[in-house]
Design a protein around this motif. Sequence first.
Motif, PDB file in Angstrom:
ATOM      1  N   ALA A 137       0.851  -1.192   0.000  1.00  0.00           N
ATOM      2  CA  ALA A 137       0.000   0.000   0.000  1.00  0.00           C
ATOM      3  C   ALA A 137       0.888   1.244   0.000  1.00  0.00           C
ATOM      4  CB  ALA A 137      -0.912   0.003   1.217  1.00  0.00           C
ATOM      5  N   PRO A 138       0.833   2.067  -1.056  1.00  0.00           N
ATOM      6  CA  PRO A 138       1.708   3.233  -1.137  1.00  0.00           C
ATOM      7  C   PRO A 138       1.559   4.204   0.036  1.00  0.00           C
ATOM      8  CG  PRO A 138       0.529   2.904  -3.205  1.00  0.00           C
ATOM      9  CD  PRO A 138      -0.026   1.928  -2.213  1.00  0.00           C
ATOM     10  N   GLU A 139       0.378   4.267   0.617  1.00  0.00           N
ATOM     11  CA  GLU A 139       0.172   5.176   1.744  1.00  0.00           C
ATOM     12  C   GLU A 139       0.677   4.597   3.061  1.00  0.00           C
ATOM     13  OE1 GLU A 139      -3.565   2.686   1.398  1.00  0.00           O
ATOM     14  OE2 GLU A 139      -2.231   3.672  -0.013  1.00  0.00           O
ATOM     15  N   CYS A 140       1.115   3.354   3.044  1.00  0.00           N
ATOM     16  CA  CYS A 140       1.577   2.686   4.261  1.00  0.00           C
ATOM     17  C   CYS A 140       3.089   2.471   4.246  1.00  0.00           C
ATOM     18  CB  CYS A 140       0.849   1.358   4.433  1.00  0.00           C
ATOM     19  SG  CYS A 140       1.374   0.432   5.897  1.00  0.00           S
ATOM     20  N   ARG A 141       3.533   1.488   3.484  1.00  0.00           N
ATOM     21  CA  ARG A 141       4.946   1.114   3.348  1.00  0.00           C
ATOM     22  C   ARG A 141       5.581   0.633   4.651  1.00  0.00           C
ATOM     23  NH1 ARG A 141       4.310   0.101  -1.678  1.00  0.00           N
ATOM     24  NH2 ARG A 141       4.716   1.777  -3.140  1.00  0.00           N
ATOM     25  N   TRP A 142       4.754   0.127   5.597  1.00  0.00           N
ATOM     26  CA  TRP A 142       5.267  -0.468   6.831  1.00  0.00           C
ATOM     27  C   TRP A 142       6.151  -1.645   6.446  1.00  0.00           C
ATOM     28  CZ3 TRP A 142       5.176   0.972  11.776  1.00  0.00           C
ATOM     29  CH2 TRP A 142       5.452   0.023  12.766  1.00  0.00           C
ATOM     30  N   VAL A 143       7.298  -1.774   7.080  1.00  0.00           N
ATOM     31  CA  VAL A 143       8.218  -2.863   6.771  1.00  0.00           C
ATOM     32  C   VAL A 143       7.884  -4.059   7.656  1.00  0.00           C
ATOM     33  CG1 VAL A 143      10.643  -3.577   6.827  1.00  0.00           C
ATOM     34  CG2 VAL A 143      10.012  -1.347   5.898  1.00  0.00           C
TER      35      VAL A 143
END
Length: 183
Positions: A137-143
């Motif tokens: 999700a581009p708005e997230c990017r959580w690793v």
Amino acid sequence: MRRKPAPTELEPVEAFCNTAVHLHGEDEFARPETASRWLRAHGHPEAVAPPELETLAEARETVRAFLVDRSSPEALDALNRLIRSVAGAPVVRPDGTLALHPATDEPVARTVRTVLEALLRDGLTGRHAARLKACAAPECRWVFYDRAPSSNGLWCDMDVCGARHKMRAYRARTGGSGAHRDG
């Protein structure tokens, strides 16, 4: 997020990248006091001057961009530039592990070098290869560390980012209405 943390070897990368929670507009490196707290908690020097915070945030986003798309020429170039900025030639320690030789001994460089060592040593090849990734999700990017047997996970949390993606796809198919249309 609901996923189990990355294995100990990759924890420095995951923790560093997740100092920003884009979905909530939070960033540990946005203010000296939160950055200092995070750095201290993770055993790093407390380099918290505004230019150093900016450097840490840029390094974090460089690593995150690489984890989003490991084959992107731009992401690879940026990661290689980051490595060159904080490290010289790699060395092998007496215990056989890889270490990055310091290019500079500044506190920010030491912090970033720790993250890069973990990524290069344990995140690119072997049993962890391609399992550490950023949410699609581009708005997230959580690793997160993808524990699926096929290593095909896309979302940090299926109940949040995965569900949002499914809802967007559904709305695109149905023209944005919530009702089913008969053709």
